[in-house]
Design a protein around this motif. Sequence first.
Motif, mmCIF file in Angstrom:
data_model
loop_
_atom_site.group_PDB
_atom_site.id
_atom_site.type_symbol
_atom_site.label_atom_id
_atom_site.label_comp_id
_atom_site.label_asym_id
_atom_site.label_seq_id
_atom_site.Cartn_x
_atom_site.Cartn_y
_atom_site.Cartn_z
ATOM 1 N N LEU A 68 4.816 3.561 14.375
ATOM 2 C CA LEU A 68 4.768 2.946 13.127
ATOM 3 C C LEU A 68 4.293 1.314 12.822
ATOM 4 N N PRO A 69 3.683 0.974 12.203
ATOM 5 C CA PRO A 69 3.236 -1.087 11.598
ATOM 6 C C PRO A 69 4.136 -1.750 11.987
ATOM 7 N N LEU A 70 4.013 -3.293 12.050
ATOM 8 C CA LEU A 70 4.778 -3.792 11.680
ATOM 9 C C LEU A 70 5.301 -3.762 10.631
ATOM 10 N N GLN A 71 4.052 -4.094 9.316
ATOM 11 C CA GLN A 71 4.084 -3.734 7.997
ATOM 12 C C GLN A 71 3.158 -2.481 7.384
ATOM 13 N N PHE A 72 3.471 -2.473 6.332
ATOM 14 C CA PHE A 72 2.991 -1.323 5.700
ATOM 15 C C PHE A 72 1.692 -1.943 4.996
ATOM 16 N N PRO A 73 0.633 -1.106 5.572
ATOM 17 C CA PRO A 73 -0.949 -1.346 4.957
ATOM 18 C C PRO A 73 -0.979 -1.498 3.941
ATOM 19 N N ASP A 74 -1.649 -2.500 2.963
ATOM 20 C CA ASP A 74 -1.849 -3.108 1.698
ATOM 21 C C ASP A 74 -2.193 -1.672 0.731
ATOM 22 N N ALA A 75 -2.591 -1.124 1.073
ATOM 23 C CA ALA A 75 -2.716 -0.228 0.418
ATOM 24 C C ALA A 75 -1.481 0.511 0.095
ATOM 25 N N ALA A 76 -1.047 1.126 0.956
ATOM 26 C CA ALA A 76 0.554 1.693 1.349
ATOM 27 C C ALA A 76 1.348 0.875 -0.006
ATOM 28 N N MET A 79 4.106 4.910 -0.661
ATOM 29 C CA MET A 79 4.400 4.762 0.185
ATOM 30 C C MET A 79 4.647 6.652 1.259
ATOM 31 N N LEU A 80 5.040 7.449 -0.067
ATOM 32 C CA LEU A 80 4.875 8.649 0.956
ATOM 33 C C LEU A 80 3.466 9.323 1.158
ATOM 34 N N ASP A 81 3.072 9.036 0.204
ATOM 35 C CA ASP A 81 1.628 9.454 1.130
ATOM 36 C C ASP A 81 1.220 8.760 1.955
ATOM 37 N N TYR A 82 1.175 7.692 2.095
ATOM 38 C CA TYR A 82 1.015 6.975 4.217
ATOM 39 C C TYR A 82 1.679 7.212 4.520
ATOM 40 N N PHE A 83 3.194 8.227 4.566
ATOM 41 C CA PHE A 83 3.540 8.279 5.476
ATOM 42 C C PHE A 83 3.596 10.411 6.057
#
Length: 380
Positions: free
Chosen positions: A135-143, A149-153
């Motif tokens: 998992l990245p340092l930060q969420f991508p802007d779109a998430a 965020m749940l859709d991203y996960f």
Amino acid sequence: MNPTLRNILISALFMSSGTCLAATDLRQVVDANVKPLMQQQGIAGLSVAVVNKGKVQYFNYGVADKASQQPVTQDTLFEIGSVSKTFTATLGGYAQASGKLKLSDIASEHLSALKGSAFDRISLLQLATYTPGGLPLQFPDAADSAATMLDYFQHWKPAYAPGAQRLYSNPSIGLFGYLSAQSLGQPFNVAMEQTLLPKLDLKSTYLSVPADQANRYAQGYDKDQNPVRVGPGALDSEAYGIKTSPQDLARYVMLNLHPQTLESPLQQAIATTHTGYYRVNGMTQGLGWEYYPYPIKLQALIDGNSTPMAMEPHKAQWLTPAQSQPANVLYNKTGSTRGFGAYVAYVPSKDMGVVILANKNYPNAERVKIAHKILEALGQ
């Protein structure tokens, strides 16, 4: 612990003046390191709290707000960025001590929306220690919102096998905090502000600063000296959302030095955060906290808090079994937002620690240098 004995211990530990090192000598050490740094880095306001054998000294510099010229005090509220992760870790440890979860639990067991995703194979401990698989340092802007965020996960695909690589990550420990609060039957902000913080008796520590305390909230400044404060984002409270005062953060350090003053579930929670789970170079990863053998050379501590440690994947060398708090170690955590920089370090075997809070983000190495000098002076 007998309540009367606990109260006696608390009274003895949380006095607020003097240390074994002469006050004038300590002032000279702090002044000599802080004043040039503030000038060099353009820091408007900075506070240092030095904890030594149950007592605290505060050294306050500059202003909390350049417009009002309000001076920094030990009651000024600062953003502490990723030092917040140690509070999130403590909440997770409290949930485990209360029988609501186990760190070995699979993440999707605690949130049905994650079933059928990669989180069917990832443990809570792996989330809490940045090892779910990249998992990245930060969420991508779109998430980067509560709504997305749940859709991203649900759609995220690991780059590594769970547990193989450490990649420092807000989404990783943020999700751990989110799931820990779920296990307690509360939203994270409620669990933190109405359960954990009151139990720690931290009365000036907030996720959302109340309106009647707004005058204490320092103004942060970015690299161009523009006023800035932390904004909303996905799992922001869990990963970097705490605002607190030097006085409260010094108390928090003393509770980590002396958890026996707390009720049993919180003693167990702190022991969980102090446990070592794996090593990367000279750093051992705890829950939120990171630790090193003490005494430690300055360069080793700078390396452990360097940009590569935050931005690059590293092989996680797991400890089997996990290592309870060793005899001589230094725990630490850095934290930054766009307008604030924080650092906390403490050595349980020496009963000493340092809190450094500033209303500007400046290099971690400079924070570590100040803390190392102060701890070196105290340990002489």
